[in-house]
Design an enzyme around this catalytic site. Structure first.
Site, PDB file in Angstrom:
ATOM      1  N   ASP A 119     -21.626  19.859 -22.851  1.00  0.00           N
ATOM      2  CA  ASP A 119     -20.259  20.406 -22.755  1.00  0.00           C
ATOM      3  C   ASP A 119     -19.541  19.793 -21.555  1.00  0.00           C
ATOM      4  O   ASP A 119     -20.068  19.809 -20.441  1.00  0.00           O
ATOM      5  CB  ASP A 119     -20.317  21.930 -22.590  1.00  0.00           C
ATOM      6  N   LYS A 123     -11.825  21.479 -17.196  1.00  0.00           N
ATOM      7  CA  LYS A 123     -11.004  21.945 -16.062  1.00  0.00           C
ATOM      8  C   LYS A 123     -11.755  21.754 -14.756  1.00  0.00           C
ATOM      9  O   LYS A 123     -12.958  22.034 -14.683  1.00  0.00           O
ATOM     10  CB  LYS A 123     -10.652  23.427 -16.238  1.00  0.00           C
ATOM     11  N   PHE A 194     -22.600  15.537 -32.831  1.00  0.00           N
ATOM     12  CA  PHE A 194     -21.432  15.156 -32.026  1.00  0.00           C
ATOM     13  C   PHE A 194     -21.208  13.650 -32.089  1.00  0.00           C
ATOM     14  O   PHE A 194     -20.070  13.203 -32.127  1.00  0.00           O
ATOM     15  CB  PHE A 194     -21.578  15.648 -30.577  1.00  0.00           C
TER      16      PHE A 194
HETATM   17  C1  LIG Z   1     -21.238  19.861 -27.071  1.00  0.00           C
HETATM   18  S1  LIG Z   1     -22.684  20.543 -27.703  1.00  0.00           S
HETATM   19  C2  LIG Z   1     -23.656  19.118 -28.207  1.00  0.00           C
HETATM   20  C3  LIG Z   1     -24.771  19.496 -29.121  1.00  0.00           C
HETATM   21  C4  LIG Z   1     -25.690  18.315 -29.548  1.00  0.00           C
HETATM   22  N1  LIG Z   1     -26.403  17.792 -28.411  1.00  0.00           N
HETATM   23  C5  LIG Z   1     -24.901  17.219 -30.232  1.00  0.00           C
HETATM   24  O1  LIG Z   1     -24.726  16.161 -29.615  1.00  0.00           O
HETATM   25  O2  LIG Z   1     -24.471  17.433 -31.377  1.00  0.00           O
HETATM   26  C6  LIG Z   1     -23.553  21.025 -26.230  1.00  0.00           C
HETATM   27  C7  LIG Z   1     -24.608  22.080 -26.498  1.00  0.00           C
HETATM   28  O3  LIG Z   1     -25.331  22.339 -25.298  1.00  0.00           O
HETATM   29  C8  LIG Z   1     -25.613  23.725 -25.249  1.00  0.00           C
HETATM   30  N2  LIG Z   1     -25.859  24.071 -23.835  1.00  0.00           N
HETATM   31  C9  LIG Z   1     -24.962  24.076 -22.820  1.00  0.00           C
HETATM   32  N3  LIG Z   1     -25.558  24.416 -21.666  1.00  0.00           N
HETATM   33  C10 LIG Z   1     -26.868  24.618 -21.952  1.00  0.00           C
HETATM   34  C11 LIG Z   1     -27.994  25.007 -21.192  1.00  0.00           C
HETATM   35  N4  LIG Z   1     -27.900  25.240 -19.869  1.00  0.00           N
HETATM   36  N5  LIG Z   1     -29.174  25.144 -21.821  1.00  0.00           N
HETATM   37  C12 LIG Z   1     -29.283  24.926 -23.155  1.00  0.00           C
HETATM   38  N6  LIG Z   1     -28.247  24.568 -23.931  1.00  0.00           N
HETATM   39  C13 LIG Z   1     -27.059  24.413 -23.347  1.00  0.00           C
HETATM   40  C14 LIG Z   1     -24.390  24.375 -25.842  1.00  0.00           C
HETATM   41  O4  LIG Z   1     -24.640  25.691 -26.314  1.00  0.00           O
HETATM   42  C15 LIG Z   1     -24.025  23.408 -26.954  1.00  0.00           C
HETATM   43  O5  LIG Z   1     -24.628  23.770 -28.189  1.00  0.00           O
END
Ligand SMILES: C[S@@+](CC[C@H](N)C(=O)[O-])C[C@H]1O[C@@H](n2cnc3c(N)ncnc32)[C@H](O)[C@@H]1O
Length: 216
Positions: A119, A123, A194
């Site tokens: 993610d 911001k 993604f």
């Molecule tokens: C933008 S998505 C990308 C998902 C996947 N890696 C892709 O490329 O399709 C980022 C994912 O990371 C997860 N995430 C964010 N912070 C995390 C954390 N500290 N531990 C585990 N998952 C996390 C979010 O819930 C989200 O599903």
């Protein structure tokens, strides 16, 4: 770009072998015991819908893959992909990946770490929530075996550059090693959902690999 809704998981699907809660994961983690067999371990942070995990498990049955995902519905969805294909070398954990690395993974126990499209927290005041921060980079370096690799891909150029600079100051990982785009052979032939989304919209993807030095 919003995320598409998730398909329903077959309620009859038993996820017990493929999904665990972080609270139930042993500290420290003995991966051979956890998977029921010894194999090089690769860990994916933030697995989302689990496309990478599924494809990696299928392509490399000689390796074990552990995915961690904070969002419960995605963790379950990714686990269902593994369960449906009866993959015994992949497991999903629901929980905070930063804690998995800090509290469960031991030094030099992981052959590769994968972080795909974390993610971006656009911001300025939210950027501290990004996962690619000094503490996590330190943990990645600590858990990697000598010669082990970090794979980091993002669609956000600023996040990419910031992370490269951070890795250079906060670790002794060797790189950056450029990773070329691979042509997709079919509709799901992408590293992650993604990546698929970005490529289908003709948006850039920044890919890099690092390697933990082998002590001489
Ligand atoms: C933008 S998505 C990308 C998902 C996947 N890696 C892709 O490329 O399709 C980022 C994912 O990371 C997860 N995430 C964010 N912070 C995390 C954390 N500290 N531990 C585990 N998952 C996390 C979010 O819930 C989200 O599903």
């Amino acid at each position: 770009m919003g995320r598409r809704g998730l398909r329903k998981i077959d309620p009859a699907r038993d996820l017990a072998e493929c999904l665990d809660e972080l609270e139930r994961v042993p500290q420290p983690l003995d991966a051979a015991e956890f998977f029921g067999h010894a194999a090089p371990l690769e860990v994916e942070m933030g697995s989302g819908k689990g496309l990478f995990l599924q494809a990696a498990c299928e392509a490399h049955p000689e390796r074990n893959f552990l995915g961690i995902e904070m969002a419960r519905k995605y963790a379950r969805f990714a686990a269902a992909r593994l369960a449906k294909r009866e993959l015994t070398n992949g497991k999903m954990i629901h929980g905070d990946g930063l804690r998995l690395f800090r509290e469960h993974l031991t030094d030099a126990s992981v052959a590769a770490v994968h972080v795909y499209f974390p993610d971006p927290w656009w911001k300025e005041r939210h950027k501290k929530r990004r996962v690619m921060k000094p503490e996590f980079i330190e943990d990645i370096e600590r858990v990697l075996i000598p010669g082990g690799t970090l794979h980091f891909w993002t669609d956000v150029e600023e996040y990419f550059e910031t992370t490269l600079a951070l890795i250079a100051v906060a670790s002794s990982l060797e790189g950056p090693i450029e990773v070329a785009e691979r042509p997709a052979d079919h509709d799901l032939d992408y590293q992650t959902h993604f990546e698929r989304r970005m490529r289908l919209h003709d948006l850039p993807v920044f890919r890099v690999q690092f390697r933990k030095p082998i002590a001489r």
